[in-house]
Design an enzyme around this catalytic site. Structure first.
Site: not given
Length: 280
Positions: A36, A138, A152, A156
């Protein structure tokens, strides 16, 4: 000599970074890839070079309903997908106070909600076909935290908790889950997929200001994207699926130091924790 059976992989974000490297290596060895992208034209070379072995879907993972539509279409067109790689994402850096509400929302929607929804969309298909593998990109930032990367880390660390629990939920169906925790590597993520908050003078000279170096030019990073991708691909042959792949000496050092520090904070509290029980 045994003949390897080609696999079919679904990978989000194949236009750059680890997604691009994975797609190129997999196609070159004869596997099928459903990839994608957000931008038209960003993988025309793969379409031209590999024909029917490269299935392309257009997807912005912040469009949560669209994720299910694209995943359903990939399984319908290809019949079976052996490995789902959830890769699309980016890094938002800066002190929490330096970020706008829209930046916060977009980071969590892309990295966390997009990952959750991709896995949820794939699960009915993986169960129906009797198994498969989910690989979640990750980061070392999923286990070790640093000032200047709070949002961030939030995305994660959320992914880490979700996938670790998911692995337990889907193991009875023959579905393995692997979290990939690379350190720094010179990919398009490092070059162009980082976004920064607007610096506040109050944070000048503080630990959070370290991220401002990314605006000053390329930062040397130790990881080799090709080797990282090859290790991820190789993990699909491992049974049972490894829950975590810590890739890069910088990642290993940071993760082990963070885990030791966490234990050092918790273990001295054993007696005090017990005293809070009923009847104590």
């Amino acid at each position: 000599m045994t003949t390897r059976t080609p696999r079919t992989w679904f990978i989000t974000g194949v236009n750059s970074g680890f997604g691009r490297e994975l797609a190129q290596q997999l196609l070159a060895r004869g596997d099928r890839v459903a990839g994608t992208v957000r931008r038209e034209g960003s993988v025309d070379d793969l379409r031209a070079g590999y024909g029917d072995r490269f299935w392309l879907g257009h997807l912005d993972v912040t469009d949560l309903p669209q994720i299910r539509e694209v995943v359903d279409a990939a399984f319908a067109d290809l019949g079976r997908v052996d490995v789902v790689v959830i890769n699309a994402g980016y890094g938002l850096f800066g002190a929490a106070e330096e970020l706008t509400d829209e930046q916060v929302r977009h980071q969590i929607t892309t990295n966390l909600l997009g990952s959750i929804q991709t896995a949820r969309a794939a699960l009915p298909h993986l169960r129906a076909q009797g198994g498969g593998r989910i690989v979640q990109l990750s980061s070392v930032a999923g286990l070790a935290a640093h000032a200047g990367a709070s949002l961030y880390h939030a995305s994660k660390w959320g992914v880490e908790g979700f996938m670790e629990a998911l692995a337990q939920e889907v193991a009875p169906f023959g579905i393995g889950v692997t979290l990939v925790e690379p350190g720094g590597a010179t990919t398009a993520f490092a070059r162009g997929s980082l976004r920064l908050g607007e610096p506040l003078p109050a944070y000048d000279g503080t630990p959070a200001a370290f991220v401002r170096q990314f605006t000053e030019g390329p930062v040397p990073l130790p990881g080799d994207p090709a080797k990282v991708a090859a290790r991820i691909i190789g993990s699909a042959d491992e049974q049972p699926a490894p829950l975590r792949l810590v890739l890069g000496s910088d990642s290993y050092d940071a993760v082990t130091a963070a885990l030791r520090e966490r234990l050092a904070q918790v273990e001295p509290q054993k007696a005090a924790a017990a005293r809070t029980g009923a009847g104590r």
